[in-house]
Design a protein around this motif. Structure first.
Motif, PDB file in Angstrom:
ATOM      1  N   CYS A 166      34.915 -48.338 -40.428  1.00 44.73           N
ATOM      2  CA  CYS A 166      34.547 -49.087 -39.223  1.00 44.73           C
ATOM      3  C   CYS A 166      35.280 -50.426 -39.148  1.00 44.73           C
ATOM      4  O   CYS A 166      35.526 -50.949 -38.055  1.00 44.73           O
ATOM      5  CB  CYS A 166      33.044 -49.327 -39.186  1.00 44.73           C
ATOM      6  SG  CYS A 166      32.059 -47.807 -39.054  1.00 44.73           S
ATOM      7  N   ALA A 167      35.636 -50.988 -40.306  1.00 42.61           N
ATOM      8  CA  ALA A 167      36.336 -52.275 -40.321  1.00 42.61           C
ATOM      9  C   ALA A 167      37.729 -52.172 -39.721  1.00 42.61           C
ATOM     10  O   ALA A 167      38.311 -53.174 -39.309  1.00 42.61           O
ATOM     11  CB  ALA A 167      36.424 -52.811 -41.753  1.00 42.61           C
ATOM     12  N   THR A 168      38.266 -50.954 -39.665  1.00 42.58           N
ATOM     13  CA  THR A 168      39.589 -50.797 -39.059  1.00 42.58           C
ATOM     14  C   THR A 168      39.558 -51.066 -37.563  1.00 42.58           C
ATOM     15  O   THR A 168      40.609 -51.227 -36.931  1.00 42.58           O
ATOM     16  CB  THR A 168      40.124 -49.374 -39.306  1.00 42.58           C
ATOM     17  OG1 THR A 168      39.201 -48.413 -38.746  1.00 42.58           O
ATOM     18  CG2 THR A 168      40.251 -49.100 -40.793  1.00 42.58           C
ATOM     19  N   LEU A 169      38.359 -51.106 -36.976  1.00 44.90           N
ATOM     20  CA  LEU A 169      38.231 -51.415 -35.551  1.00 44.90           C
ATOM     21  C   LEU A 169      38.344 -52.904 -35.279  1.00 44.90           C
ATOM     22  O   LEU A 169      38.398 -53.317 -34.121  1.00 44.90           O
ATOM     23  CB  LEU A 169      36.875 -50.914 -35.028  1.00 44.90           C
ATOM     24  CG  LEU A 169      36.588 -49.416 -35.185  1.00 44.90           C
ATOM     25  CD1 LEU A 169      35.165 -49.109 -34.751  1.00 44.90           C
ATOM     26  CD2 LEU A 169      37.580 -48.594 -34.380  1.00 44.90           C
ATOM     27  N   ALA A 170      38.352 -53.713 -36.353  1.00 44.86           N
ATOM     28  CA  ALA A 170      38.389 -55.168 -36.181  1.00 44.86           C
ATOM     29  C   ALA A 170      39.674 -55.593 -35.479  1.00 44.86           C
ATOM     30  O   ALA A 170      40.739 -55.003 -35.670  1.00 44.86           O
ATOM     31  CB  ALA A 170      38.271 -55.864 -37.539  1.00 44.86           C
ATOM     32  N   SER A 171      39.557 -56.645 -34.668  1.00 38.36           N
ATOM     33  CA  SER A 171      40.715 -57.190 -33.953  1.00 38.36           C
ATOM     34  C   SER A 171      40.457 -58.663 -33.680  1.00 38.36           C
ATOM     35  O   SER A 171      39.541 -59.262 -34.249  1.00 38.36           O
ATOM     36  CB  SER A 171      40.929 -56.426 -32.642  1.00 38.36           C
ATOM     37  OG  SER A 171      39.856 -56.675 -31.744  1.00 38.36           O
ATOM     38  N   SER A 172      41.228 -59.241 -32.816  1.00 41.88           N
ATOM     39  CA  SER A 172      41.032 -60.644 -32.456  1.00 41.88           C
ATOM     40  C   SER A 172      39.905 -60.828 -31.449  1.00 41.88           C
ATOM     41  O   SER A 172      39.519 -61.946 -31.133  1.00 41.88           O
ATOM     42  CB  SER A 172      42.328 -61.224 -31.872  1.00 41.88           C
ATOM     43  OG  SER A 172      42.740 -60.463 -30.740  1.00 41.88           O
ATOM     44  N   ARG A 210      31.154 -55.263 -32.795  1.00 38.02           N
ATOM     45  CA  ARG A 210      30.936 -53.818 -32.765  1.00 38.02           C
ATOM     46  C   ARG A 210      31.290 -53.199 -34.117  1.00 38.02           C
ATOM     47  O   ARG A 210      30.575 -52.325 -34.616  1.00 38.02           O
ATOM     48  CB  ARG A 210      31.782 -53.201 -31.660  1.00 38.02           C
ATOM     49  CG  ARG A 210      31.590 -51.699 -31.474  1.00 38.02           C
ATOM     50  CD  ARG A 210      32.484 -51.200 -30.360  1.00 38.02           C
ATOM     51  NE  ARG A 210      32.215 -51.910 -29.118  1.00 38.02           N
ATOM     52  CZ  ARG A 210      33.015 -51.882 -28.056  1.00 38.02           C
ATOM     53  NH1 ARG A 210      34.145 -51.176 -28.103  1.00 38.02           N
ATOM     54  NH2 ARG A 210      32.694 -52.539 -26.961  1.00 38.02           N
ATOM     55  N   SER A 211      32.370 -53.655 -34.699  1.00 42.00           N
ATOM     56  CA  SER A 211      32.777 -53.144 -36.004  1.00 42.00           C
ATOM     57  C   SER A 211      31.735 -53.446 -37.061  1.00 42.00           C
ATOM     58  O   SER A 211      31.404 -52.587 -37.897  1.00 42.00           O
ATOM     59  CB  SER A 211      34.126 -53.752 -36.394  1.00 42.00           C
ATOM     60  OG  SER A 211      34.526 -53.324 -37.677  1.00 42.00           O
ATOM     61  N   LEU A 212      31.193 -54.669 -37.054  1.00 41.08           N
ATOM     62  CA  LEU A 212      30.161 -55.043 -38.017  1.00 41.08           C
ATOM     63  C   LEU A 212      28.905 -54.201 -37.849  1.00 41.08           C
ATOM     64  O   LEU A 212      28.326 -53.718 -38.830  1.00 41.08           O
ATOM     65  CB  LEU A 212      29.820 -56.526 -37.863  1.00 41.08           C
ATOM     66  CG  LEU A 212      30.750 -57.535 -38.519  1.00 41.08           C
ATOM     67  CD1 LEU A 212      30.338 -58.961 -38.138  1.00 41.08           C
ATOM     68  CD2 LEU A 212      30.745 -57.391 -40.026  1.00 41.08           C
TER      69      LEU A 212
END
Length: 267
Positions: free
Chosen positions: A194-200, A207-209
Motif C-alpha cells: 500500500c505504501a507504493t501508492l504514496a506520492s506528493s 489513503r495509502s496510510l
C-alpha cells in the motif's frame, strides 16, 4: 541538511510509536513491581514473561507496519524538503521497540536496587552509539544514525538482561517471537504494498496510510490466529486485563489522571 532530515523524520516517526510503548510500560510496569512485592520471585518471572509477550504482540508489529508505511507517513506530516527522511522511519520504529525491551529487562535491576548496573548499561550503550556514529556517519549519512540508535538500544536491553540474571531471570517467550515475527512480516508486506501508492499528494498519502494500516491489521490478526498465538477463548481475560490497565491509567493515587501526562515534566 541531513541533520534537519534526521530530526524531522525522527520526531514524526518516534511520536507515533512512543505513545504506544509509553502506555504499555506505564500500565504493565507497576503490575510487575506489585507482583514482586506481594508474591516473590517465581510469579514475578512469570509476570515478566507475560509482559514481554504482550510487548512483542503489540509493539513489534507496530514497528514493522509503521516502518513499512514510512514514506506516506512522512509525506503526510512533513514539508517537501524533509520527506527524504522517510528512509530512517523503520530504524526509529525498531529503536523504540528495543527501548521498550530495555525497560522490561531493567525491571530485574530496579527490583534488586542495582542502580549502578543500570547506569553502567546506559553508559556503555551510549559510548557504543557515539563510537558507531563517529565511524559510520561520515560515510553513510543520517541513515547511519538511525541504525546506530537501534543497535544501542538493543545492546542496552541485552546488557541489562545479563546484569539482572543474578537477581531475576528474564524468561523470554521465543515461541511468541517466532509467531509474531512471521505474522508481522506478512503484515509489513501488505503495508509496504500500500505504501507504493504514496506520492506528493496529501490525499494519496492519507489513503495509502489508511489502506496499509487496515490491510496490515487484518493480515496480522489472521496470522496470529493461524499460528496459534491467539486463543479466542482467552478474549475475556484479555478484556479483563485491558480494563485493569485503563483503570490504572485513569487515576493516580493523588486523584489526578496518569494519562495523558501533563506537559512540562514527568509525573
Amino acid at each position: 541538511t541531513e541533520v534537519g532530515l534526521y530530526s524531522a523524520a525522527y520526531n514524526l516517526s518516534a511520536k507515533s510509536i512512543d505513545i504506544l510503548v509509553a502506555v504499555f510500560l506505564l500500565s504493565l510496569g507497576p503490575l510487575v513491581i506489585n507482583t514482586w512485592e506481594r508474591q516473590g520471585l517465581g510469579p514475578t518471572q512469570e509476570a515478566l514473561r507475560a509482559t514481554t509477550r504482550i510487548h512483542l504482540i503489540v509493539c513489534l508489529p507496530a514497528a514493522v507496519v509503521l516502518g513499512a508505511l514510512g514514506k506516506p507517513l512522512v509525506g503526510l506530516l512533513a514539508d517537501t524538503p524533509y520527506q527524504p527522511g522517510y528512509r530512517i522511519v523503520c530504524y526509529v520504529m525498531f529503536a523504540s521497540f528495543c527501548y521498550g525491551l530495555g525497560q522490561i529487562t531493567g525491571f530485574g535491576l530496579i527490583l534488586a536496587k542495582r542502580s549502578m548496573q543500570v547506569a553502567l548499561s546506559q553508559v556503555l550503550a551510549m559510548l557504543l552509539n557515539l563510537g558507531l556514529n563517529v565511524i559510520l556517519l561520515p560515510r553513510y549519512g543520517f541513515v547511519a544514525a538511525g541504525i546506530t540508535t537501534v543497535v544501542a538500544y538493543g545492546v542496552l536491553a541485552l546488557l541489562q538482561a545479563l546484569f539482572a540474571r543474578r537477581y531475576l531471570v528474564w524468561p523470554f517467550p521465543f515461541k511468541t517471537l517466532r509467531n509474531v515475527a512471521i505474522a508481522a512480516g506478512a503484515a509489513g508486506l501488505a503495508a509496504a504494498g500500500c505504501a507504493t501508492l504514496a506520492s506528493s499528494s496529501l490525499v494519496q498519502n492519507l489513503r495509502s496510510l489508511c489502506l496499509g494500516g487496515l490491510s496490515a491489521a487484518l493480515v496480522y490478526g489472521i496470522g496470529l490466529i493461524l499460528l496459534g498465538e491467539l486463543d479466542m477463548r482467552a478474549l475475556p481475560r484479555v478484556k479483563q486485563t485491558w480494563e485493569r490497565v485503563t483503570r490504572w491509567l485513569a487515576v493516580a493515587p493523588s486523584g489526578e489522571p496518569r494519562w495523558p501526562p501533563r506537559s512540562g515534566g514527568a509525573q
